[in-house]
Design a protein around this motif. Structure first.
Motif, PDB file in Angstrom:
ATOM      1  N   TYR A  48       8.151   6.387  -2.560  1.00 35.05           N
ATOM      2  CA  TYR A  48       7.569   7.712  -2.721  1.00 35.05           C
ATOM      3  C   TYR A  48       8.520   8.540  -3.588  1.00 35.05           C
ATOM      4  O   TYR A  48       9.614   8.116  -3.943  1.00 35.05           O
ATOM      5  CB  TYR A  48       7.355   8.389  -1.365  1.00 35.05           C
ATOM      6  N   LYS A 100      -3.214   9.289  -2.560  1.00 37.34           N
ATOM      7  CA  LYS A 100      -3.249   7.996  -3.257  1.00 37.34           C
ATOM      8  C   LYS A 100      -4.459   7.816  -4.162  1.00 37.34           C
ATOM      9  O   LYS A 100      -4.686   6.721  -4.674  1.00 37.34           O
ATOM     10  CB  LYS A 100      -3.107   6.832  -2.280  1.00 37.34           C
ATOM     11  N   GLY A 117       4.079   2.113  -6.096  1.00 34.69           N
ATOM     12  CA  GLY A 117       4.008   2.190  -4.647  1.00 34.69           C
ATOM     13  C   GLY A 117       5.247   1.651  -3.953  1.00 34.69           C
ATOM     14  O   GLY A 117       5.303   1.611  -2.720  1.00 34.69           O
TER      15      GLY A 117
END
Length: 184
Positions: free
Chosen positions: A50, A146, A47
């Motif tokens: 991206y 996600k 995380g």
């Protein structure tokens, strides 16, 4: 996975004027596409970045191109299909940006643009041949952003494109440049 900074991995080399720059991950070796894949995947999976950002950051660091870390800012808007609009896959656009770091024009009218476009088209064709499209919306259709399924897929796409981008760069360059030198 521990990520080494580029400053920890190599010594400066002089830039040759004949073509795009490529440095070595460690003295006497070339950057390893499979290592590049793993680093980009870890950046995405964790995380921290991206897809487009992970690829630009990893390619810049592992090849030692010397662009400032702010280069990642340029890639930020391409994530999740251009600003999360679901258009062109951020991994592909990140790979194209990384190719531009190496093969892009350095001044107006520079004919190097033709090589850059050819390698960008090659990366695009590679991705299309494997996935049928570059549309983020289509690639993640039915997935929740996600979710484990989405993270698994996009982590893999990020790594795949980072690795293929590295292979193109390695195939087309042989000019060493210092890891700590900055592009101006």
């Amino acid at each position: 996975m521990a990520l080494e900074s580029p400053q920890d991995q190599g010594q400066a080399h002089e830039v040759r004027a004949s073509g795009p720059a490529c440095s070595m991950a460690k003295p006497g070796t070339s950057p390893d596409p499979s290592r590049i894949r793993k680093i980009a995947e870890e950046y995405y999976r964790s995380g921290r970045y991206y897809c487009s950002e992970a690829i630009v950051k990893t390619i810049n660091d592992e090849f030692g191109f010397g662009y400032p870390d702010d280069i990642v800012k340029l890639a930020s808007g391409f994530s999740i299909g251009m600003g999360s609009a679901g258009c062109a896959c951020g991994a592909v656009t990140g790979g194209v940006m990384a190719l531009g770091m190496v093969f892009g024009r350095e001044e107006p009218g520079d004919p190097s643009i033709d090589r850059c476009l050819a390698f960008s088209r090659e990366l695009h064709a590679f991705f299309i041949s494997r996935h049928g499209c570059i549309c983020c919306r289509t690639l993640i259709h039915g997935m929740v952003l996600k979710s484990p399924e989405h993270l698994r897929q996009c982590t893999g796409l990020t790594g795949e494109v980072a690795e293929e981008t590295a292979k193109i760069i390695l195939r087309e360059t042989d000019t060493p440049v210092g890891r700590n030198e900055k592009k101006t």
